[in-house]
Design a protein around this motif. Structure first.
Motif, PDB file in Angstrom:
ATOM      1  N   PRO B 104       0.828  -1.213   0.000  1.00  0.00           N
ATOM      2  CA  PRO B 104       0.000   0.000   0.000  1.00  0.00           C
ATOM      3  C   PRO B 104       0.861   1.261   0.000  1.00  0.00           C
ATOM      4  O   PRO B 104       0.455   2.288  -0.517  1.00  0.00           O
ATOM      5  CB  PRO B 104      -0.802  -0.110   1.296  1.00  0.00           C
ATOM      6  CG  PRO B 104      -0.754  -1.549   1.659  1.00  0.00           C
ATOM      7  CD  PRO B 104       0.556  -2.055   1.165  1.00  0.00           C
ATOM      8  N   ALA B 105       2.079   1.141   0.549  1.00  0.00           N
ATOM      9  CA  ALA B 105       2.939   2.321   0.625  1.00  0.00           C
ATOM     10  C   ALA B 105       3.220   2.868  -0.765  1.00  0.00           C
ATOM     11  O   ALA B 105       3.247   4.076  -0.974  1.00  0.00           O
ATOM     12  CB  ALA B 105       4.239   1.970   1.334  1.00  0.00           C
ATOM     13  N   TYR B 106       3.425   1.968  -1.755  1.00  0.00           N
ATOM     14  CA  TYR B 106       3.736   2.445  -3.095  1.00  0.00           C
ATOM     15  C   TYR B 106       2.582   3.267  -3.652  1.00  0.00           C
ATOM     16  O   TYR B 106       2.762   4.372  -4.148  1.00  0.00           O
ATOM     17  CB  TYR B 106       4.027   1.268  -4.020  1.00  0.00           C
ATOM     18  CG  TYR B 106       4.243   1.697  -5.444  1.00  0.00           C
ATOM     19  CD1 TYR B 106       5.462   2.223  -5.842  1.00  0.00           C
ATOM     20  CD2 TYR B 106       3.221   1.619  -6.374  1.00  0.00           C
ATOM     21  CE1 TYR B 106       5.652   2.655  -7.134  1.00  0.00           C
ATOM     22  CE2 TYR B 106       3.407   2.045  -7.673  1.00  0.00           C
ATOM     23  CZ  TYR B 106       4.614   2.558  -8.049  1.00  0.00           C
ATOM     24  OH  TYR B 106       4.800   2.995  -9.328  1.00  0.00           O
ATOM     25  N   TYR B 107       1.362   2.702  -3.538  1.00  0.00           N
ATOM     26  CA  TYR B 107       0.202   3.407  -4.080  1.00  0.00           C
ATOM     27  C   TYR B 107      -0.046   4.709  -3.329  1.00  0.00           C
ATOM     28  O   TYR B 107      -0.588   5.655  -3.882  1.00  0.00           O
ATOM     29  CB  TYR B 107      -1.026   2.498  -4.020  1.00  0.00           C
ATOM     30  CG  TYR B 107      -0.841   1.230  -4.805  1.00  0.00           C
ATOM     31  CD1 TYR B 107      -0.549   1.291  -6.163  1.00  0.00           C
ATOM     32  CD2 TYR B 107      -0.920  -0.013  -4.206  1.00  0.00           C
ATOM     33  CE1 TYR B 107      -0.368   0.140  -6.895  1.00  0.00           C
ATOM     34  CE2 TYR B 107      -0.742  -1.173  -4.933  1.00  0.00           C
ATOM     35  CZ  TYR B 107      -0.455  -1.084  -6.282  1.00  0.00           C
ATOM     36  OH  TYR B 107      -0.264  -2.223  -7.011  1.00  0.00           O
ATOM     37  N   SER B 108       0.342   4.711  -2.087  1.00  0.00           N
ATOM     38  CA  SER B 108       0.138   5.915  -1.288  1.00  0.00           C
ATOM     39  C   SER B 108       1.156   6.990  -1.640  1.00  0.00           C
ATOM     40  O   SER B 108       0.845   8.166  -1.718  1.00  0.00           O
ATOM     41  CB  SER B 108       0.247   5.540   0.192  1.00  0.00           C
ATOM     42  OG  SER B 108       0.314   6.692   0.975  1.00  0.00           O
ATOM     43  N   LEU B 109       2.403   6.541  -1.876  1.00  0.00           N
ATOM     44  CA  LEU B 109       3.475   7.527  -2.025  1.00  0.00           C
ATOM     45  C   LEU B 109       3.486   8.189  -3.403  1.00  0.00           C
ATOM     46  O   LEU B 109       3.926   9.323  -3.534  1.00  0.00           O
ATOM     47  CB  LEU B 109       4.827   6.855  -1.763  1.00  0.00           C
ATOM     48  CG  LEU B 109       5.064   6.540  -0.290  1.00  0.00           C
ATOM     49  CD1 LEU B 109       6.336   5.727  -0.119  1.00  0.00           C
ATOM     50  CD2 LEU B 109       5.150   7.823   0.533  1.00  0.00           C
ATOM     51  N   LEU B 110       3.000   7.480  -4.424  1.00  0.00           N
ATOM     52  CA  LEU B 110       3.054   8.071  -5.755  1.00  0.00           C
ATOM     53  C   LEU B 110       2.303   9.409  -5.819  1.00  0.00           C
ATOM     54  O   LEU B 110       2.877  10.428  -6.228  1.00  0.00           O
ATOM     55  CB  LEU B 110       2.536   7.070  -6.795  1.00  0.00           C
ATOM     56  CG  LEU B 110       2.731   7.488  -8.250  1.00  0.00           C
ATOM     57  CD1 LEU B 110       4.190   7.743  -8.566  1.00  0.00           C
ATOM     58  CD2 LEU B 110       2.177   6.425  -9.188  1.00  0.00           C
ATOM     59  N   PRO B 111       1.022   9.471  -5.356  1.00  0.00           N
ATOM     60  CA  PRO B 111       0.357  10.786  -5.363  1.00  0.00           C
ATOM     61  C   PRO B 111       1.048  11.799  -4.449  1.00  0.00           C
ATOM     62  O   PRO B 111       1.085  12.993  -4.774  1.00  0.00           O
ATOM     63  CB  PRO B 111      -1.052  10.469  -4.862  1.00  0.00           C
ATOM     64  CG  PRO B 111      -1.233   9.016  -5.064  1.00  0.00           C
ATOM     65  CD  PRO B 111       0.111   8.398  -4.944  1.00  0.00           C
ATOM     66  N   ILE B 112       1.611  11.323  -3.349  1.00  0.00           N
ATOM     67  CA  ILE B 112       2.248  12.271  -2.425  1.00  0.00           C
ATOM     68  C   ILE B 112       3.488  12.864  -3.088  1.00  0.00           C
ATOM     69  O   ILE B 112       3.747  14.073  -3.012  1.00  0.00           O
ATOM     70  CB  ILE B 112       2.592  11.562  -1.096  1.00  0.00           C
ATOM     71  CG1 ILE B 112       1.285  11.187  -0.386  1.00  0.00           C
ATOM     72  CG2 ILE B 112       3.453  12.448  -0.216  1.00  0.00           C
ATOM     73  CD1 ILE B 112       1.477  10.408   0.894  1.00  0.00           C
ATOM     74  N   ILE B 113       4.269  12.012  -3.772  1.00  0.00           N
ATOM     75  CA  ILE B 113       5.434  12.520  -4.493  1.00  0.00           C
ATOM     76  C   ILE B 113       4.997  13.545  -5.533  1.00  0.00           C
ATOM     77  O   ILE B 113       5.602  14.603  -5.693  1.00  0.00           O
ATOM     78  CB  ILE B 113       6.204  11.360  -5.149  1.00  0.00           C
ATOM     79  CG1 ILE B 113       6.935  10.548  -4.079  1.00  0.00           C
ATOM     80  CG2 ILE B 113       7.197  11.871  -6.191  1.00  0.00           C
ATOM     81  CD1 ILE B 113       7.714   9.375  -4.608  1.00  0.00           C
ATOM     82  N   LEU B 114       3.914  13.233  -6.228  1.00  0.00           N
ATOM     83  CA  LEU B 114       3.434  14.160  -7.249  1.00  0.00           C
ATOM     84  C   LEU B 114       3.059  15.502  -6.643  1.00  0.00           C
ATOM     85  O   LEU B 114       3.355  16.554  -7.203  1.00  0.00           O
ATOM     86  CB  LEU B 114       2.243  13.554  -7.981  1.00  0.00           C
ATOM     87  CG  LEU B 114       2.590  12.505  -9.035  1.00  0.00           C
ATOM     88  CD1 LEU B 114       1.329  11.882  -9.588  1.00  0.00           C
ATOM     89  CD2 LEU B 114       3.403  13.128 -10.153  1.00  0.00           C
ATOM     90  N   PHE B 115       2.394  15.453  -5.502  1.00  0.00           N
ATOM     91  CA  PHE B 115       2.045  16.701  -4.811  1.00  0.00           C
ATOM     92  C   PHE B 115       3.315  17.506  -4.556  1.00  0.00           C
ATOM     93  O   PHE B 115       3.384  18.707  -4.828  1.00  0.00           O
ATOM     94  CB  PHE B 115       1.335  16.371  -3.496  1.00  0.00           C
ATOM     95  CG  PHE B 115       0.920  17.583  -2.708  1.00  0.00           C
ATOM     96  CD1 PHE B 115      -0.224  18.283  -3.046  1.00  0.00           C
ATOM     97  CD2 PHE B 115       1.690  18.026  -1.635  1.00  0.00           C
ATOM     98  CE1 PHE B 115      -0.585  19.403  -2.336  1.00  0.00           C
ATOM     99  CE2 PHE B 115       1.319  19.144  -0.919  1.00  0.00           C
ATOM    100  CZ  PHE B 115       0.167  19.842  -1.268  1.00  0.00           C
ATOM    101  N   GLY B 116       4.345  16.821  -4.073  1.00  0.00           N
ATOM    102  CA  GLY B 116       5.617  17.501  -3.821  1.00  0.00           C
ATOM    103  C   GLY B 116       6.232  18.027  -5.107  1.00  0.00           C
ATOM    104  O   GLY B 116       6.757  19.146  -5.142  1.00  0.00           O
ATOM    105  N   VAL B 117       6.161  17.240  -6.175  1.00  0.00           N
ATOM    106  CA  VAL B 117       6.731  17.680  -7.452  1.00  0.00           C
ATOM    107  C   VAL B 117       6.048  18.958  -7.910  1.00  0.00           C
ATOM    108  O   VAL B 117       6.690  19.895  -8.387  1.00  0.00           O
ATOM    109  CB  VAL B 117       6.599  16.570  -8.518  1.00  0.00           C
ATOM    110  CG1 VAL B 117       6.876  17.113  -9.907  1.00  0.00           C
ATOM    111  CG2 VAL B 117       7.551  15.430  -8.206  1.00  0.00           C
ATOM    112  N   TYR B 118       4.726  19.012  -7.723  1.00  0.00           N
ATOM    113  CA  TYR B 118       4.012  20.218  -8.133  1.00  0.00           C
ATOM    114  C   TYR B 118       4.547  21.422  -7.382  1.00  0.00           C
ATOM    115  O   TYR B 118       4.832  22.472  -7.967  1.00  0.00           O
ATOM    116  CB  TYR B 118       2.516  20.060  -7.869  1.00  0.00           C
ATOM    117  CG  TYR B 118       1.710  21.186  -8.459  1.00  0.00           C
ATOM    118  CD1 TYR B 118       1.246  21.111  -9.757  1.00  0.00           C
ATOM    119  CD2 TYR B 118       1.443  22.342  -7.727  1.00  0.00           C
ATOM    120  CE1 TYR B 118       0.535  22.143 -10.321  1.00  0.00           C
ATOM    121  CE2 TYR B 118       0.731  23.391  -8.284  1.00  0.00           C
ATOM    122  CZ  TYR B 118       0.275  23.277  -9.585  1.00  0.00           C
ATOM    123  OH  TYR B 118      -0.412  24.318 -10.139  1.00  0.00           O
TER     124      TYR B 118
END
Lengths: 518, 477
Positions: B104-118
């Motif tokens: 679940p960590a992978y699916y959770s972290l991908l959107p979070i990383i994207l938020f940070g990238v933005y």
């Protein structure tokens, strides 16, 4: 003012062969019949631009040029368009005639080659994939000849590279993996050197055009606009094109690649692709840097003679027929460079004419080599041939006609091109008398070497006694390979007797190319 | 108008973040809900970045969070690239990540990383950069460690070690910046990072830029800060690397380019350009030579990532030089070139790493004979590799062309070196392509999701390549 064509014929002539190849590949056209149909369709499509050029010559429309109606302008890039004018008409004709004839020729050759590779336990892609790559390669060369803009030129240049690399890697001979890599890397380095020059050209001028659309006039000298960097750009473009052209010094990759490629591809690589670099030299390097090139004239003439004589002498020592042809290509590129280096209109026109001559002659000879490879169990060694004229009368006649192109003798148009190149040379170097005499001597040596390797090889292959069982038991069959070679012979003969419109339109266009010199 | 748009974009981003944060609440034994949430997060992010791009193209710069984040065309384009790369990564990896011990960590972290990238792509404030940097970095460490095998864990440890050093540099930069640019001793420190007129002395400004470049140099793999990169990119699970190298990196490239754009002035342009050009030469030469020495596909992709950062540095040197001497418009054209090149980089690297990770094989085995077992995938891989090599008309060619067109206004030798490097890189890309048709025992066909992703990416690379001149003219003002 150029005539604008009624429809996008030029773009279609580039696009349709690729499409036909793609369909053949996706439809898995692997059987002999399917391959024949593919070859026929491809040949017709590839012949269209050649037929168009012939029609334009007949109608007297070549000199002022014709432009495809579809073109687009991009800020900072320039206009991406395709056009035919007096300078590239013989090039388009040469590419079109050779690629169309070789498409027909390919079927029997490649079926034999694929069978042979399968017998050796190697799994190769089939005829569909072959024609997709072949047609893409051929179409990219047509695009290269008709482009009016350096970005478009570079795109087509790289588009010739990828399929030809794959064709060598899949169906080549010998150490084909290593040789295909050698070929790719060497010519890619040539291309990026050229690209460096191209980028500077485009950035400084704000456009990558070398022909103005729709007038189809060269951009003219740009030495002033480039300032102190002009010389660097001229060097980069020259070296880049010379690598592609395999001029002496940067020719090492050619003999391997052209000898070990599958023979139909050798017939495209050797005369068509490398000569296009010489055409490019006339198209955009000479008009852009006339003053710099005038300063290099002596050096380039010397380089050209070195290339002619070196290539010819090494060719004489070869045992492998295809390697012999590859070295003779190096030598013939020397003639093209000689014509260009004179910087006279007749010399440059002669070089363009020589492109067409070499395309027909060298293709005929590679096709001859391919006939023996197919019929005589991969016979390539000249020492094992001999006496083949009695067994292969038609092939011998065709090969002789090919050799006449290389030696510059009638009834081949080679007589016109070499005569024009030499007239250009002596227009420039006619005094003092010592220069004239020493150049005459060098010219005599060069022409003798060319004639010698042509006729000595002709004799070793076709006359005397057969020197192996394979040569003794040979028998000619009438097939599509021979027929396609007759097609090329016909084109060569027509160019020989109807040379006037070709030469006239070349001369009038070349006067624009060297306008900056006067 | 601007306020409404800003509200919608912020809402979409919070939605993406929420989707990521909700994943841990989904049942562990079923991966479907987690995957669905990850898709929701990625698509919401993509919508936000696309909206930002549309807004900046039609209305000019977009300010969010009271000027903590300022989006111009370049930043908006880069943010959209990250979205595209994330879609490709998720499409390829899909339910595969469910095999990992803590999936679940992978699916959770991908959107979070994207938020940070933005946030980092548009960041206009040093403290903002530091905060998001930590968010993206920590999430990236976890992603690298997720597959749980020994190699991945070892790679993650190296990655964390590098990250700690880089973060020190970054924190130091924020400190120098904040202290040096505060005009009044007792006033709260000003941290808007693009205002270089605030520096009392040029030398302190230079120190700040150097610290920043060191920190970002670590993240991007600029030589001499690159030593960790081959270990992580080549040894960790390709599917995890796909996110780090294809998605998160886009944000770091963007913030570096933007800072250099704002930092360059007639006073420092020459020195800054020279520094960047020097880094460019060593970085791309190292990357290419190292790639030549290895016969492992994932290692080649890792080293070629270094080489590509070298090419981008070439254009960054041009950004600095042109901003100083030729004005903002010329420098912005160089930035647009970087955007095109980053697009080429991310759309090739993300699916390629993901494809290798799906079936890790040593050497070139994961490609060998692919042409027979899965012709579509083989053709797509060839297109992606040729795009990385810069063969026209693929988008990789246009990225290099526009970047080098900008750089040649600065220095011909630099461009010549870059092009020779690009020529050398033909060797390893072509070797890889040749393996696709190798006759020896072919590899099995990859999973359908991988084939689909590769095909989609190849189509993007081709279609965008054909339309690249239009795209470029859109980004330049």
């Amino acid at each position: 003012m150029a005539t604008i064509l009624g429809g996008p014929i030029l773009w279609l002539s580039v696009f349709l062969p690729v499409l036909a190849g793609l369909i053949a590949w996706l439809a898995k056209a692997e059987s002999e019949d399917a391959a024949r149909i593919t070859a026929g369709v491809s040949a017709i499509l590839l012949a269209i631009p050649g037929a168009l050029v012939a029609g334009l010559y007949a109608a007297g429309m070549v000199s002022q040029g014709v432009l495809d109606p579809v073109y687009a302008h991009f800020k900072g890039i320039g206009t991406l368009a395709l056009a035919i004018d007096g300078l590239n008409a013989p090039i388009v004709l040469g590419v079109s005639a050779v690629t169309a004839a070789v498409a027909v020729y390919s079927v029997r050759y490649m079926l034999t080659r694929i069978e042979e590779m399968k017998a050796e336990g190697e799994d190769t892609p089939g005829m569909g994939a072959y024609f997709f790559l072949y047609n893409t390669f051929a179409a990219a060369m047509l695009g290269l000849a008709m482009a009016t803009n350096l970005v478009l030129f570079y795109i087509f240049l790289e588009l010739t590279l990828v399929p030809s690399f794959l064709l060598i890697a899949y169906w080549g001979y010998g150490d084909r993996k290593r040789i295909s890599l050698l070929y790719f890397v060497w010519t890619h380095i040539g291309a990026v050197l050229l690209l460096t020059g191209i980028i500077y050209y485009g950035v400084k001028l704000g456009t990558f055009d070398y022909l103005l659309v729709p007038q189809l006039k060269p951009l003219g000298p740009i030495e002033g606009a480039l300032g102190s960097a002009a010389k660097i750009v001229a060097v980069l473009m020259s070296v880049g094109l010379f690598v592609k052209m395999a001029v002496f010094g940067v020719h090492m990759w050619l003999p391997y690649a052209h000898a070990e490629a599958p023979t139909p591809i050798s017939a495209l690589l050797s005369p068509n692709l490398i000569g296009l670099a010489g055409y490019a030299y006339a198209r955009f390097v000479i008009p852009s840097f006339p003053t710099i090139l005038a300063g290099w004239r002596d050096f380039l003439v010397a380089l050209a003679f070195t290339t002619i004589i070196y290539g010819g002498l090494v060719a004489l020592t070869q045992r492998d027929f295809k390697k012999f042809l590859a070295y003779s290509s190096v030598s013939q590129m020397g003639y093209m460079l000689l014509g260009l280096a004179t910087l006279t209109s007749i010399g440059i026109a002669g070089a363009m004419m020589h492109y067409l001559v070499h395309a027909i002659g060298k293709a005929l000879l590679f096709m001859t080599a391919g006939v023996f490879i197919t019929d005589l169990h991969s016979l390539r060694d000249i020492r094992l041939m001999g006496g083949l004229a009695r067994k292969y009368p038609l092939t011998a006649a065709l090969a002789l006609y090919g050799f006449l192109h290389l030696a510059g003798m009638p009834p081949s148009p080679g007589i016109w091109s070499e005569w024009m190149i030499l007239v250009g040379l002596y227009k420039v170097y006619n005094h003092p008398l010592t220069t004239l005499f020493s150049l005459a001597l060098v010219t005599a040596v060069a022409l003798t070497v060319s004639a010698a390797y042509s006729f000595i090889t002709m004799r070793r292959i076709f006359y005397g006694q057969p020197r192996s069982d394979r040569a003794r038991e040979a028998r000619e069959t009438r097939n599509a390979m021979i027929a396609s070679m007759f097609g090329l012979l016909l084109v060569g003969f027509l160019v020989f007797i109807l040379a006037t419109p070709v030469i006239n339109s070349l001369m009038s266009t070349v006067s624009l190319v060297i306008a900056g010199l006067h | 108008m601007s306020l409404a748009t800003a509200g919608v974009i912020e809402g979409l981003l919070y939605g993406a973040l929420a989707a990521g944060l909700l994943v841990p609440l989904t049942p562990r034994e079923r991966s479907r809900p987690a995957l669905a949430l990850a898709w929701i997060g990625v698509l919401l992010y993509s919508a936000a970045s696309a909206l930002t791009l549309a807004y900046t193209l039609s209305h000019g710069p977009l300010e969010l969070y009271s000027r903590l984040v300022i989006y111009d065309r370049f930043a908006a384009f880069m943010a959209s690239i990250a979205g595209l790369a994330a879609i490709l990564a998720l499409l390829s990896i899909g339910s595969q990540a469910a095999e990992w011990p803590s999936h679940p960590a992978y699916y959770s972290l991908l959107p979070i990383i994207l938020f940070g990238v933005y946030m980092i792509t548009g960041a206009a404030n040093a403290v903002m950069v530091l905060a998001v940097w930590l968010l993206v970095s920590v999430a990236s460490y976890v992603v690298i460690a997720l597959p749980g095998d020994a190699e991945s864990r070892a790679a993650a440890v190296r990655y964390i070690l590098m990250g700690a050093i880089a973060t020190l540099f970054l924190a130091f930069w924020v400190a120098v910046h904040a202290v040096a640019t505060s005009s009044v001793a007792l006033a709260p420190p000003r941290t808007d990072m693009f205002d270089f007129s605030l520096y009392p002395q040029a030398s302190i400004g230079a120190l700040a830029i150097t610290l920043f470049l060191a920190a970002l140099g670590f993240k991007l793999g600029v030589v001499p800060f690159h030593w960790w990169l081959p270990n992580v990119y080549a040894r960790a699970d390709g599917r995890a690397v796909s996110v780090v190298a294809g998605v998160a990196k886009v944000g770091f490239i963007a913030v570096t380019a933007r800072l250099i754009y704002y930092a360059a002035s007639p006073a420092n342009a020459k020195a800054l350009a020279l520094l960047l050009a020097g880094l460019a030469v060593v970085t791309m030469t190292y990357g290419n030579i190292a790639a030549l020495t290895t016969r492992d596909l994932q290692a080649i992709l890792a080293y070629s990532s270094i080489a590509h950062i070298g090419y981008i540095l070439t254009a960054l040197a041009a950004v600095a030089y042109l901003k100083g001497y030729a004005g903002a418009t010329a420098a912005e054209a160089a930035l647009a070139a970087i955007a095109i090149h980053t697009l080429a980089y991310a759309t090739s690297k993300s699916p390629l790493f993901a494809a290798i990770g799906a079936k890790p094989e040593p050497g070139f085995r994961s490609l060998r004979g692919l042409l027979r077992t899965s012709p579509g995938a083989a053709l797509a891989v060839a297109v992606l590799l040729l795009s990385l090599l810069g063969v026209p008309p693929l988008v990789g060619f246009w990225g290099k062309l526009y970047m080098f067109m900008a750089a040649i206004k600065y220095s011909i030798p630099l461009v010549a070196i870059a092009l020779v490097n690009s020529g050398i890189s033909a060797v390893y890309y072509v070797i890889a392509i040749r393996e696709l048709a190798a006759p020896e025992e072919p590899v099995e066909a990859p999973p359908a999701s991988v084939v689909a992703t590769l095909t989609a990416a190849a189509l993007i690379v081709l279609v965008v390549g054909l339309a690249a001149p239009y795209l470029y003219s859109l980004i330049i003002p």
